[in-house]
Scaffold this motif. Structure first.
Motif, PDB file in Angstrom:
ATOM      1  N   PRO A 161       0.784  -1.239   0.000  1.00  0.00           N
ATOM      2  CA  PRO A 161       0.000   0.000   0.000  1.00  0.00           C
ATOM      3  C   PRO A 161       0.816   1.289   0.000  1.00  0.00           C
ATOM      4  CG  PRO A 161      -0.116  -1.073   2.143  1.00  0.00           C
ATOM      5  CD  PRO A 161       0.584  -2.025   1.218  1.00  0.00           C
ATOM      6  N   LYS A 162       2.041   1.270   0.461  1.00  0.00           N
ATOM      7  CA  LYS A 162       2.839   2.506   0.499  1.00  0.00           C
ATOM      8  C   LYS A 162       3.297   2.940  -0.893  1.00  0.00           C
ATOM      9  CE  LYS A 162       2.712   3.436   4.853  1.00  0.00           C
ATOM     10  NZ  LYS A 162       2.165   4.654   5.383  1.00  0.00           N
ATOM     11  N   THR A 163       3.025   2.113  -1.919  1.00  0.00           N
ATOM     12  CA  THR A 163       3.345   2.503  -3.286  1.00  0.00           C
ATOM     13  C   THR A 163       2.128   3.080  -4.004  1.00  0.00           C
ATOM     14  OG1 THR A 163       2.858   0.332  -4.214  1.00  0.00           O
ATOM     15  CG2 THR A 163       5.115   0.711  -3.462  1.00  0.00           C
ATOM     16  N   ARG A 164       0.988   3.071  -3.356  1.00  0.00           N
ATOM     17  CA  ARG A 164      -0.249   3.562  -3.983  1.00  0.00           C
ATOM     18  C   ARG A 164      -0.330   5.083  -3.942  1.00  0.00           C
ATOM     19  NH1 ARG A 164      -4.877   0.253  -4.670  1.00  0.00           N
ATOM     20  NH2 ARG A 164      -4.458  -1.893  -4.084  1.00  0.00           N
ATOM     21  N   ASP A 165      -0.833   5.654  -5.017  1.00  0.00           N
ATOM     22  CA  ASP A 165      -1.117   7.095  -5.039  1.00  0.00           C
ATOM     23  C   ASP A 165      -2.171   7.390  -3.985  1.00  0.00           C
ATOM     24  OD1 ASP A 165       0.575   7.834  -7.125  1.00  0.00           O
ATOM     25  OD2 ASP A 165      -0.940   7.447  -8.655  1.00  0.00           O
ATOM     26  N   GLY A 166      -2.013   8.481  -3.277  1.00  0.00           N
ATOM     27  CA  GLY A 166      -3.002   8.899  -2.297  1.00  0.00           C
ATOM     28  C   GLY A 166      -2.850   8.239  -0.933  1.00  0.00           C
ATOM     29  N   VAL A 167      -2.321   7.032  -0.899  1.00  0.00           N
ATOM     30  CA  VAL A 167      -2.096   6.313   0.364  1.00  0.00           C
ATOM     31  C   VAL A 167      -0.617   6.384   0.722  1.00  0.00           C
ATOM     32  CG1 VAL A 167      -2.198   4.057   1.510  1.00  0.00           C
ATOM     33  CG2 VAL A 167      -3.992   4.715  -0.106  1.00  0.00           C
ATOM     34  N   GLY A 168       0.216   6.223  -0.287  1.00  0.00           N
ATOM     35  CA  GLY A 168       1.664   6.272  -0.115  1.00  0.00           C
ATOM     36  C   GLY A 168       2.277   7.196  -1.136  1.00  0.00           C
ATOM     37  N   SER A 169       3.453   6.839  -1.581  1.00  0.00           N
ATOM     38  CA  SER A 169       4.214   7.719  -2.471  1.00  0.00           C
ATOM     39  C   SER A 169       3.804   7.634  -3.938  1.00  0.00           C
ATOM     40  CB  SER A 169       5.702   7.381  -2.360  1.00  0.00           C
ATOM     41  OG  SER A 169       5.960   6.096  -2.921  1.00  0.00           O
ATOM     42  N   GLY A 170       3.237   6.495  -4.356  1.00  0.00           N
ATOM     43  CA  GLY A 170       2.946   6.292  -5.780  1.00  0.00           C
ATOM     44  C   GLY A 170       4.147   5.769  -6.541  1.00  0.00           C
TER      45      GLY A 170
ATOM     46  N   ASP B 259       7.920   4.380   3.358  1.00  0.00           N
ATOM     47  CA  ASP B 259       7.830   4.130   4.791  1.00  0.00           C
ATOM     48  C   ASP B 259       7.140   2.792   5.060  1.00  0.00           C
ATOM     49  OD1 ASP B 259       8.944   6.672   5.266  1.00  0.00           O
ATOM     50  OD2 ASP B 259       6.986   7.597   5.001  1.00  0.00           O
ATOM     51  N   ASP B 260       7.814   1.702   4.715  1.00  0.00           N
ATOM     52  CA  ASP B 260       7.243   0.385   4.966  1.00  0.00           C
ATOM     53  C   ASP B 260       8.341  -0.667   5.057  1.00  0.00           C
ATOM     54  OD1 ASP B 260       7.822  -0.730   2.325  1.00  0.00           O
ATOM     55  OD2 ASP B 260       6.164   0.463   1.580  1.00  0.00           O
ATOM     56  N   PRO B 261       8.012  -1.838   5.616  1.00  0.00           N
ATOM     57  CA  PRO B 261       9.018  -2.895   5.789  1.00  0.00           C
ATOM     58  C   PRO B 261       9.594  -3.413   4.471  1.00  0.00           C
ATOM     59  CG  PRO B 261       7.073  -3.361   7.135  1.00  0.00           C
ATOM     60  CD  PRO B 261       6.744  -2.184   6.262  1.00  0.00           C
ATOM     61  N   THR B 262       8.800  -3.441   3.412  1.00  0.00           N
ATOM     62  CA  THR B 262       9.299  -3.920   2.126  1.00  0.00           C
ATOM     63  C   THR B 262      10.429  -3.026   1.633  1.00  0.00           C
ATOM     64  OG1 THR B 262       7.152  -4.853   1.538  1.00  0.00           O
ATOM     65  CG2 THR B 262       8.679  -4.435  -0.266  1.00  0.00           C
ATOM     66  N   ALA B 263      10.221  -1.726   1.707  1.00  0.00           N
ATOM     67  CA  ALA B 263      11.255  -0.783   1.267  1.00  0.00           C
ATOM     68  C   ALA B 263      12.507  -0.919   2.124  1.00  0.00           C
ATOM     69  CB  ALA B 263      10.720   0.645   1.324  1.00  0.00           C
ATOM     70  N   GLU B 264      12.324  -1.091   3.406  1.00  0.00           N
ATOM     71  CA  GLU B 264      13.471  -1.240   4.309  1.00  0.00           C
ATOM     72  C   GLU B 264      14.278  -2.497   3.967  1.00  0.00           C
ATOM     73  OE1 GLU B 264      14.519  -1.535   9.068  1.00  0.00           O
ATOM     74  OE2 GLU B 264      12.442  -1.226   8.441  1.00  0.00           O
ATOM     75  N   LEU B 265      13.580  -3.608   3.726  1.00  0.00           N
ATOM     76  CA  LEU B 265      14.270  -4.848   3.367  1.00  0.00           C
ATOM     77  C   LEU B 265      14.969  -4.735   2.013  1.00  0.00           C
ATOM     78  CD1 LEU B 265      11.739  -7.544   4.615  1.00  0.00           C
ATOM     79  CD2 LEU B 265      13.995  -7.000   5.564  1.00  0.00           C
ATOM     80  N   GLN B 266      14.339  -4.046   1.075  1.00  0.00           N
ATOM     81  CA  GLN B 266      14.987  -3.838  -0.227  1.00  0.00           C
ATOM     82  C   GLN B 266      16.247  -3.006  -0.077  1.00  0.00           C
ATOM     83  OE1 GLN B 266      12.132  -2.423  -3.263  1.00  0.00           O
ATOM     84  NE2 GLN B 266      13.162  -4.007  -4.439  1.00  0.00           N
ATOM     85  N   ASP B 267      16.187  -1.975   0.730  1.00  0.00           N
ATOM     86  CA  ASP B 267      17.356  -1.133   0.954  1.00  0.00           C
ATOM     87  C   ASP B 267      18.499  -1.965   1.520  1.00  0.00           C
ATOM     88  OD1 ASP B 267      18.836   1.320   1.083  1.00  0.00           O
ATOM     89  OD2 ASP B 267      18.375   1.426   3.224  1.00  0.00           O
ATOM     90  N   ILE B 268      18.196  -2.807   2.483  1.00  0.00           N
ATOM     91  CA  ILE B 268      19.214  -3.685   3.078  1.00  0.00           C
ATOM     92  C   ILE B 268      19.775  -4.631   2.020  1.00  0.00           C
ATOM     93  CG2 ILE B 268      19.571  -5.585   4.702  1.00  0.00           C
ATOM     94  CD1 ILE B 268      17.474  -4.118   6.531  1.00  0.00           C
ATOM     95  N   ALA B 269      18.897  -5.248   1.229  1.00  0.00           N
ATOM     96  CA  ALA B 269      19.343  -6.185   0.188  1.00  0.00           C
ATOM     97  C   ALA B 269      20.210  -5.476  -0.848  1.00  0.00           C
ATOM     98  CB  ALA B 269      18.138  -6.841  -0.478  1.00  0.00           C
ATOM     99  N   PHE B 270      19.814  -4.261  -1.253  1.00  0.00           N
ATOM    100  CA  PHE B 270      20.605  -3.511  -2.233  1.00  0.00           C
ATOM    101  C   PHE B 270      21.985  -3.175  -1.673  1.00  0.00           C
ATOM    102  CE2 PHE B 270      16.734  -1.561  -4.652  1.00  0.00           C
ATOM    103  CZ  PHE B 270      16.463  -2.802  -5.201  1.00  0.00           C
ATOM    104  N   ARG B 271      22.027  -2.781  -0.415  1.00  0.00           N
ATOM    105  CA  ARG B 271      23.318  -2.457   0.202  1.00  0.00           C
ATOM    106  C   ARG B 271      24.217  -3.688   0.270  1.00  0.00           C
ATOM    107  NH1 ARG B 271      23.170   2.631   3.149  1.00  0.00           N
ATOM    108  NH2 ARG B 271      21.052   3.437   3.046  1.00  0.00           N
ATOM    109  N   GLU B 272      23.624  -4.831   0.637  1.00  0.00           N
ATOM    110  CA  GLU B 272      24.398  -6.070   0.698  1.00  0.00           C
ATOM    111  C   GLU B 272      24.883  -6.475  -0.692  1.00  0.00           C
ATOM    112  OE1 GLU B 272      22.046  -8.996   2.721  1.00  0.00           O
ATOM    113  OE2 GLU B 272      22.256  -7.964   4.650  1.00  0.00           O
ATOM    114  N   ALA B 273      24.030  -6.336  -1.696  1.00  0.00           N
ATOM    115  CA  ALA B 273      24.419  -6.691  -3.063  1.00  0.00           C
ATOM    116  C   ALA B 273      25.538  -5.788  -3.556  1.00  0.00           C
ATOM    117  CB  ALA B 273      23.212  -6.590  -3.998  1.00  0.00           C
ATOM    118  N   ALA B 274      25.488  -4.523  -3.192  1.00  0.00           N
ATOM    119  CA  ALA B 274      26.522  -3.570  -3.623  1.00  0.00           C
ATOM    120  C   ALA B 274      27.859  -3.867  -2.954  1.00  0.00           C
ATOM    121  CB  ALA B 274      26.095  -2.138  -3.317  1.00  0.00           C
TER     122      ALA B 274
END
Length: 97
Positions: free
Chosen positions: A61-70, A77-92
């Protein structure tokens, strides 16, 4: 995307050259045949110049227009984004041998 200035910057760059082809394609898919919404790719990310492709089955839902960023963005601001950030940092930080 809690920071309003950052969010506004992403909105302004929605059709920046590196994300334009992707986000224009998203525009054609949105609400097609009643399928509903689809988030754009945030210009923070590499777009067509990205070295890594991340696919999400249900971005949430945090990717939805009007509810989140779109946007699909590690700054949402959600756990999915946080986990992706961690995964991207580890991959880098992982070097292929």
């Amino acid at each position: 995307m809690a920071d309003p200035a950052f969010r506004a910057e992403q909105e302004r760059g929605r059709y920046a050259p590196h994300v334009r082809p992707i986000n224009e394609f998203v525009d054609t898919l949105r609400d097609q045949d009643g399928r509903g919404w689809m988030p754009h790719v945030a210009p923070l990310h590499g777009g067509v110049e990205a070295r890594l492709l991340s696919l999400l089955r249900d971005p949430g839902p945090k990717t939805r227009d009007g509810v989140g960023s779109g946007f699909l963005c590690i700054e949402n601001d959600d756990p999915t984004a946080e986990l992706q950030d961690i995964a991207f940092r580890e991959a880098a930080s992982t070097r292929a041998t």
